[in-house]
Design a protein around this motif. Structure first.
Motif, PDB file in Angstrom:
ATOM      1  N   TRP A   1      59.878  56.623  22.091  1.00  0.00           N
ATOM      2  CA  TRP A   1      59.948  55.901  23.365  1.00  0.00           C
ATOM      3  C   TRP A   1      61.382  55.765  23.895  1.00  0.00           C
ATOM      4  O   TRP A   1      61.591  55.663  25.103  1.00  0.00           O
ATOM      5  CB  TRP A   1      59.321  54.511  23.228  1.00  0.00           C
ATOM      6  N   ARG A   2      62.384  55.778  23.012  1.00  0.00           N
ATOM      7  CA  ARG A   2      63.760  55.598  23.471  1.00  0.00           C
ATOM      8  C   ARG A   2      64.282  56.791  24.262  1.00  0.00           C
ATOM      9  O   ARG A   2      65.199  56.660  25.073  1.00  0.00           O
ATOM     10  CB  ARG A   2      64.688  55.366  22.279  1.00  0.00           C
ATOM     11  N   THR A   3      63.739  57.976  24.022  1.00  0.00           N
ATOM     12  CA  THR A   3      64.274  59.181  24.662  1.00  0.00           C
ATOM     13  C   THR A   3      63.258  59.943  25.497  1.00  0.00           C
ATOM     14  O   THR A   3      63.641  60.784  26.313  1.00  0.00           O
ATOM     15  CB  THR A   3      64.815  60.140  23.590  1.00  0.00           C
ATOM     16  N   ALA A   4      61.958  59.667  25.306  1.00  0.00           N
ATOM     17  CA  ALA A   4      60.924  60.447  25.996  1.00  0.00           C
ATOM     18  C   ALA A   4      60.955  60.186  27.499  1.00  0.00           C
ATOM     19  O   ALA A   4      61.128  59.058  27.947  1.00  0.00           O
ATOM     20  CB  ALA A   4      59.551  60.118  25.424  1.00  0.00           C
ATOM     21  N   ARG A   5      60.783  61.226  28.256  1.00  0.00           N
ATOM     22  CA  ARG A   5      60.713  61.116  29.711  1.00  0.00           C
ATOM     23  C   ARG A   5      59.242  61.088  30.131  1.00  0.00           C
ATOM     24  O   ARG A   5      58.389  61.602  29.426  1.00  0.00           O
ATOM     25  CB  ARG A   5      61.433  62.304  30.357  1.00  0.00           C
ATOM     26  N   PRO A   6      58.925  60.450  31.266  1.00  0.00           N
ATOM     27  CA  PRO A   6      59.861  59.954  32.280  1.00  0.00           C
ATOM     28  C   PRO A   6      60.171  58.476  32.175  1.00  0.00           C
ATOM     29  O   PRO A   6      60.730  57.893  33.101  1.00  0.00           O
ATOM     30  CB  PRO A   6      59.079  60.223  33.573  1.00  0.00           C
ATOM     31  N   ILE A   7      59.875  57.810  31.062  1.00  0.00           N
ATOM     32  CA  ILE A   7      60.029  56.361  31.060  1.00  0.00           C
ATOM     33  C   ILE A   7      61.235  55.842  30.283  1.00  0.00           C
ATOM     34  O   ILE A   7      61.573  54.692  30.419  1.00  0.00           O
ATOM     35  CB  ILE A   7      58.809  55.662  30.463  1.00  0.00           C
ATOM     36  N   ALA A   8      61.848  56.616  29.448  1.00  0.00           N
ATOM     37  CA  ALA A   8      62.939  56.117  28.605  1.00  0.00           C
ATOM     38  C   ALA A   8      63.966  55.359  29.448  1.00  0.00           C
ATOM     39  O   ALA A   8      64.186  55.703  30.604  1.00  0.00           O
ATOM     40  CB  ALA A   8      63.598  57.292  27.893  1.00  0.00           C
ATOM     41  N   PRO A   9      64.593  54.334  28.907  1.00  0.00           N
ATOM     42  CA  PRO A   9      64.560  53.878  27.513  1.00  0.00           C
ATOM     43  C   PRO A   9      63.710  52.628  27.304  1.00  0.00           C
ATOM     44  O   PRO A   9      64.081  51.732  26.551  1.00  0.00           O
ATOM     45  CB  PRO A   9      66.039  53.550  27.261  1.00  0.00           C
ATOM     46  N   TYR A  10      62.578  52.515  27.990  1.00  0.00           N
ATOM     47  CA  TYR A  10      61.789  51.290  27.928  1.00  0.00           C
ATOM     48  C   TYR A  10      60.685  51.365  26.878  1.00  0.00           C
ATOM     49  O   TYR A  10      59.923  52.325  26.837  1.00  0.00           O
ATOM     50  CB  TYR A  10      61.169  51.000  29.306  1.00  0.00           C
ATOM     51  N   HIS A  11      60.609  50.323  26.066  1.00  0.00           N
ATOM     52  CA  HIS A  11      59.568  50.230  25.037  1.00  0.00           C
ATOM     53  C   HIS A  11      58.339  49.589  25.673  1.00  0.00           C
ATOM     54  O   HIS A  11      58.091  48.391  25.539  1.00  0.00           O
ATOM     55  CB  HIS A  11      60.062  49.398  23.863  1.00  0.00           C
TER      56      HIS A  11
END
Length: 390
Positions: free
Chosen positions: A66-76
């Motif tokens: 979750w820290r690096t995945a797009r398109p939402i990073a860096p939100y848990h």
């Protein structure tokens, strides 16, 4: 439009002001946390990712990445973490706690903006203490840019912002302060939201506040909530609510309603079929359109007959901007008095490191103070008109 509640269902619903406010605010936060992990995806993508519909709290869409995945990073997003919907809702409660009276656009400039800019708080999605300003999205950062740096008249600051659900998503406290007074909630939210949004984004904020106020009325039902909204809503927002809720009334389960509800709201929605790639006309002022989130939330309230769990899970599995849809559906169902599942509430509170009940306690106290002031003001007005021979 829908069947009435059974006597057993009536008996389980909370009726006091304290319970309604608690149900609405806790219900909004829990809905937000449930919808966050699947925000932006379609119902089909949700089924594929989770091997079926979402039935409770789930983890991040991309798991440990979750820290690096797009398109939402860096939100848990996931594991019971609330999003900016709840952060903004609680911030508005703090403004009420400071002003201890009805709010206007100037209260947003004088109190909400400094709170976002200067008071670090625990941000669950960042798993860190930070300024709320660092978490909210551009439509909310607009408040700071226009009001703090631009010194724009607060009543006009929302003009020029993208038109979305940014203002509507945190207006539940306005409805609760004006409990059982939808017209008062509508007017107050319309003023407050002028600092943030224009066009149908501002209209949706006012109508959502009215919906929460209507839901807080003794004896309220999903039908009466929708009726209150239709009496106040204007232009495309009204048309969309009417069409979506009529469609929802033909269903009793969200599974069969997901596609029909999307079809019902699509003519009024500017974002288009791909939520992550908005159409060219997206988020521009218009009298013909609506934000998608409010009509769908009302539709989920209708088809669930006001049941919290059913309404929120319907909102979550609808996908798209489902954290905001579930926030709104959860607030309205909670305000109706339908209990929020305690296991969900406890887990969200612990995961988010937030006391979900404290803002409700604060707002209940403030609401009672405001009501006493309203009574005094009204009686003074009545006395003056009586002296004038009215």
């Amino acid at each position: 439009m829908i069947r009435g509640m059974t006597p057993k269902e009536e008996e389980t619903r909370a009726s006091g002001l304290d319970e309604r406010i608690t149900g609405a605010l806790v219900g909004a936060a829990v809905g937000d946390a449930l919808g966050g992990p699947v925000e932006g995806y379609s119902p089909e993508q949700i089924v594929e990712r989770h091997a079926g519909r979402v039935h409770g709290i789930v983890g991040p869409w991309n798991g440990d990445a979750w820290r690096t995945a797009r398109p939402i990073a860096p939100y848990h997003k996931g594991d019971g973490h609330v999003t900016d919907d709840t952060l903004m809702t609680h911030a508005l409660v703090r403004v009420y706690a400071r002003v201890r009276d009805h709010l206007d656009a100037y209260a947003i400039a004088d109190h909400l903006v400094p709170d976002l800019m200067t008071n670090p708080r625990w941000i669950p999605e960042l798993e860190a203490e930070a300024l709320p300003l660092h978490r909210v999205f551009l439509a909310e950062k607009w408040l700071v840019a226009r009001l703090h740096y631009g010194h724009v008249d607060p009543r006009e600051a929302g003009v020029g912002n993208i038109v979305n659900c940014g203002a509507a998503m945190y207006m539940a406290p306005v409805g609760l302060v004006n409990a059982a007074n939808p017209a008062g909630a509508y007017a107050e939210a319309l003023d407050i939201a002028g600092a943030h949004q224009s066009s149908y984004g501002r209209e949706a904020a006012a109508v959502f506040a009215a919906a929460v106020a209507a839901a807080s009325t003794p004896g309220a039902t999903p039908d009466s909530v929708v009726s209150a909204c239709l009496l106040l809503a204007k232009d495309g927002t009204r048309a969309a609510i009417e069409q979506v809720c009529e469609t929802a009334s033909q269903h009793t389960d969200f599974e069969s309603a997901l596609v029909p509800l999307r079809k019902a709201v699509a003519p009024y929605d500017t974002v288009g079929p791909d939520y992550r790639q908005p159409s060219l006309g997206a988020r521009r002022p218009s009298r013909l359109h609506t934000i998608e989130e409010l009509p769908i939330a009302l539709g989920m309230l209708v088809l669930s007959r006001g049941d919290y769990r059913h309404a929120v899970l319907g909102a979550v599995n609808y996908g798209r901007d489902c954290d905001s849809i579930a926030t709104m559906a959860g607030a309205m169902a909670g305000a109706l008095g339908c209990p929020v599942p305690q296991d969900w509430a406890k887990r969200v509170s612990e995961a988010s490191r937030m006391d979900l009940w404290e803002p409700a306690t604060t707002l209940t106290t403030v609401t009672r103070e405001i009501f006493r002031r309203d009574v005094t003001r009204r009686r003074s007005h009545e006395a003056a008109l009586t002296e004038l021979g009215a």
